[in-house]
Design a protein around this motif. Structure first.
Motif, PDB file in Angstrom:
ATOM      1  N   MET A  84       0.833  -1.217   0.000  1.00 39.36           N
ATOM      2  CA  MET A  84       0.000   0.000   0.000  1.00 39.36           C
ATOM      3  C   MET A  84       0.861   1.257   0.000  1.00 39.36           C
ATOM      4  O   MET A  84       0.451   2.294  -0.487  1.00 39.36           O
ATOM      5  CB  MET A  84      -0.932   0.014   1.224  1.00 39.36           C
TER       6      MET A  84
ATOM      7  N   ARG B  19     -10.877   5.815   4.850  1.00 39.47           N
ATOM      8  CA  ARG B  19      -9.809   5.367   3.959  1.00 39.47           C
ATOM      9  C   ARG B  19      -8.841   4.388   4.624  1.00 39.47           C
ATOM     10  O   ARG B  19      -7.623   4.614   4.650  1.00 39.47           O
ATOM     11  CB  ARG B  19      -9.011   6.558   3.411  1.00 39.47           C
ATOM     12  N   GLU B  21      -6.438   1.335   4.887  1.00 37.02           N
ATOM     13  CA  GLU B  21      -5.505   0.892   3.844  1.00 37.02           C
ATOM     14  C   GLU B  21      -5.315  -0.619   3.802  1.00 37.02           C
ATOM     15  O   GLU B  21      -5.033  -1.185   2.744  1.00 37.02           O
ATOM     16  CB  GLU B  21      -4.149   1.575   4.048  1.00 37.02           C
ATOM     17  N   CYS B  42     -13.569  -2.668  -2.288  1.00 35.03           N
ATOM     18  CA  CYS B  42     -12.169  -2.809  -2.704  1.00 35.03           C
ATOM     19  C   CYS B  42     -12.104  -3.336  -4.139  1.00 35.03           C
ATOM     20  O   CYS B  42     -11.336  -2.847  -4.956  1.00 35.03           O
ATOM     21  CB  CYS B  42     -11.407  -3.754  -1.777  1.00 35.03           C
ATOM     22  N   GLY B  45     -12.700  -0.844  -6.691  1.00 39.34           N
ATOM     23  CA  GLY B  45     -11.725   0.250  -6.710  1.00 39.34           C
ATOM     24  C   GLY B  45     -12.252   1.525  -6.051  1.00 39.34           C
ATOM     25  O   GLY B  45     -11.637   2.577  -6.144  1.00 39.34           O
ATOM     26  N   GLU B  48      -9.435   2.180  -1.925  1.00 42.39           N
ATOM     27  CA  GLU B  48      -8.088   1.716  -2.273  1.00 42.39           C
ATOM     28  C   GLU B  48      -7.454   1.085  -1.049  1.00 42.39           C
ATOM     29  O   GLU B  48      -6.854   1.784  -0.228  1.00 42.39           O
ATOM     30  CB  GLU B  48      -7.232   2.893  -2.732  1.00 42.39           C
ATOM     31  N   LYS B  50      -5.786  -2.891   0.616  1.00 43.03           N
ATOM     32  CA  LYS B  50      -5.482  -4.320   0.461  1.00 43.03           C
ATOM     33  C   LYS B  50      -6.479  -5.062   1.335  1.00 43.03           C
ATOM     34  O   LYS B  50      -6.646  -4.738   2.520  1.00 43.03           O
ATOM     35  CB  LYS B  50      -4.072  -4.630   0.970  1.00 43.03           C
TER      36      LYS B  50
END
Lengths: 291, 384
Positions: A84, B19, B21, B42, B45, B48, B50
């Motif tokens: 990331m 947001r 991550e 996710c 898209g 954003e 993982k």
């Protein structure tokens, strides 16, 4: 082919390993092979102690100490965060003992392998819970005594075949290694580092107090383990392509076993039984490698 | 923008707006739709991040502990058995001082199996070093997720946002969704003060001897006390930005109340109506909603209950061999007060049993009519 061992040291004096510790030497070689741009994830194992107590560290690379059974999961999380952040250079290495790999951490390891998470998982295998004083793990060899499998009731089951378990996950790369063949070990770590996806290195790491051996015998015993076919050196790519790295020269297990107090209770017949098992496993492996 | 959202969708929206991550989760009823929503966000898209689809709740928390150590904003969600499986890692997250945010959908624990609402799962994690915030409705759920990140990232203590199974998780309500840009201003990108970094190598969580360990614990307790102030500041700022604030507790009609009902979660909403009707009948009853359970807002609770003659606590949980957990905390909080109200501790609503307006009325009437409770626990709403 001979590969020079990199001169750079990332492991410094002050570590707390016992004399002759295979795990300490394994780490030293691994860091030389992988260089300084790595994050080491350490689930509970001897290395939780060896690295040094607060506020010291014997490694020049960052270490994340984590709970016993979380090597696979933590490695995945560390890697995900780096991705990331756009960091594609830092290598994540989970450094776990046999207990954290074969036993309590197997689920989390399998999860990471199945997801093909992009990091290197090294299991340094001293074949028992050595940090707590030599209790049986599923990596303990057949008929060895430990403090939980005393000599009059030694381990009844063969060592779990962790390499086959990893191969069954069809991971890109899995390999065995020992400190007696550092060039081979370093080459395998470097190959792992240049392969994307999940990589597993199984390194046999003698434990002098646990195996009841003299500290100066660690390397010799590691070599005998390979030469007697007890611990074959090989690689598995994609779970299918097996490559044998060393052709043994007819040394019997007896020579390996007699040097170690953990086998001192064995009769001739029992040693023969071990020899039979080792031959059987060797032939099975050779077949897979097409030999 | 107003939208109709379930509690679980509200969680997912909160995480999207914050947001996150790295997200890692494992499905469990009734939490599952949170992670389904996030997986979709996710995949499309829109968020954003993982998304790690791990093989257990234990690994879910373990993996985001790893991600948080490297400085990512992280999220996971679970419920009941999943939270119990995470127990070891809850300690590890707090001990590592990581600003992780997790949603826990309050569900009863087995055995025997039960998937419905009950608070014992999260309350039995009270000593793990997590901030715990209980929500009354889906708007509060969304807002609390955003606030949770801000609190966590200031005090370096993980936060658990707690919502009731089904009564919130699967119930649709209108929810005002803040504009993304506004949330970005309120909650900027996370920059970890300390993180695992190859360019500045350090060891994290290494063996700490008796010479130092106690100070590590002291610092967590100190941060928890700080969290009370920080949470207030964050809530005030949130109210200024978005027009909604909650506070660690909320007193409702407490000033002249002779009896104060103490509630958490959705029982609070039900009680608001009941209390309004009882007030019309002339019963001087007030309501104290507890949102923040850890750190426990001791001073605020004392202040709110000062003047009441009796306090009726509704505990949708039980600590076996002791009693209701909120009741216990309230009694402990009041013990050094000069004039203590009599505390009545009602255990009810376990395993999803409805806590209805008529049951709440009975609870208040019992409290009004009796000098003292019949015992440490009063079991309410038992089968006849």
């Amino acid at each position: 082919m001979r590969i020079e061992i990199p001169g750079e040291e990332y492991m410094v004096s002050g570590h707390l390993a016992c004399p002759g510790c295979g795990a300490a030497l394994s780490m030293r070689f691994a860091l030389k092979a992988l260089g300084g741009k790595i994050i080491v994830v350490l689930p509970a194992c001897c290395w939780s102690i060896i690295a040094g107590p607060f506020p010291y560290s014997s490694l020049k690379v960052p270490i994340v100490h984590v709970a016993f059974e979380t090597g696979g999961a933590t490695g995945a999380g560390v890697k995900a965060a780096l991705e990331m952040q756009g960091d594609t250079e830092t290598t994540v290495v989970v450094w776990a003992g046999d207990g954290g790999t074969f036993d309590i951490g197997l689920q989390s390891l399998s999860g990471a392998a199945e997801r093909n998470d992009d990091f290197i998982y090294v299991c340094y295998d001293n074949e028992a819970y050595m940090n707590t004083g030599m209790q049986r793990s599923s990596a303990t060899p057949y008929l060895s005594w430990t403090t939980t499998t005393p000599a009059n009731q030694p381990k009844e089951n063969p060592k779990k075949d962790i390499m086959e378990i990893m191969a069954a996950h069809r991971i890109p790369y899995a390999a065995t290694a020992t400190i007696a063949y550092p060039e081979d070990f370093i080459r395998k770590l470097q190959q792992a580092n240049s392969t994307r996806g999940f990589k597993f290195i199984h390194v046999l790491s003698p434990c002098p107090p646990g195996w009841r051996i003299d500290p100066e015998l660690s390397i010799k015993i590691s070599r005998l383990a390979v030469q007697s076919k007890i611990f074959p050196l090989y690689e598995v790519e994609g779970g299918e392509k097996y490559t044998m790295n060393f052709e043994p020269k007819g040394i019997l297990v007896d020579e390996y076993i007699r040097l170690q107090g953990r086998f001192s209770h064995l009769s001739e017949g029992e040693i023969e039984l071990i020899q039979e098992n080792v031959d059987k496993e060797w032939n099975r492996l050779r077949k897979k490698a097409g030999g | 923008m107003k939208k109709v959202l379930t509690g679980n969708q509200a969680v997912a929206h909160g995480v999207l707006l914050s947001r996150a991550e790295v997200i890692s989760a494992y499905p469990i009823t009734p939490q599952t739709t949170i992670v389904e929503n996030l997986a979709e966000l996710c995949a499309d898209g829109i968020l954003e991040a993982k998304f790690l689809r791990v093989e257990s709740e234990h690994s879910a928390l373990a993996s985001i502990i790893g991600a948080s150590m490297v400085g990512a904003r992280t999220f996971t969600a679970t419920s009941s058995q999943g939270l119990a499986l995470m127990h070891e890692m809850l300690h590890w997250a707090a001990g590592s001082r990581l600003p992780i945010v997790m949603a826990n959908v309050n569900r009863a624990l087995g055995a025997p199996w039960n998937i419905w609402n009950d608070q014992t799962d999260s309350l039995s994690q009270r000593d793990t070093g997590w901030i715990q915030l209980y929500c009354e409705n889906n708007q509060e759920v969304l807002d609390t997720v955003i606030q949770a990140y801000m609190i966590a990232e200031e005090v370096y203590i993980p936060v658990m946002v707690v919502l009731d199974a089904f009564f919130l998780s699967h119930t649709s309500e209108p929810v005002e969704i803040p504009e993304g840009g506004e949330v970005d201003k309120f909650l900027p990108k996370y920059h970890a003060r300390y993180k695992c970094d190859v360019n500045d190598p350090h060891s994290f969580n290494l063996m700490v001897s008796p010479e130092y360990y106690q100070e590590f614990r002291y610092k967590i307790q100190y941060a928890m006390e700080e969290a009370k102030k920080v949470a207030k500041r964050v809530d005030d700022l949130f109210a200024k930005s978005f027009g909604r604030g909650y506070g660690p507790i909320e007193g409702h009609l407490c000033d002249d109340a002779e009896v104060i009902l103490v509630t958490t979660g959705t029982v609070t909403s039900t009680s608001r109506g009941t209390i309004a009707r009882m007030r019309e009948r002339g019963v001087k009853v007030g309501l104290l909603k507890i949102k923040m359970f850890r750190p426990f807002p001791r001073e605020e609770v004392k202040e709110a209950l000062r003047g009441a003659q009796k306090v009726a606590v509704i505990d949708r949980n039980i600590s076996f061999g002791c009693g209701g957990i909120f009741g216990h905390e309230i009694k402990a909080t009041l013990c050094d007060e000069e004039k203590r109200p009599q505390v009545f501790d009602f255990v009810t609503g376990l395993g999803g049993r409805d806590v209805t307006p008529s049951l709440i009325t009975e609870i208040i009437e019992y409290t009004c009519q009796n000098e003292r409770p019949e015992g440490e626990i009063i079991w309410a709403g038992m089968r006849g």
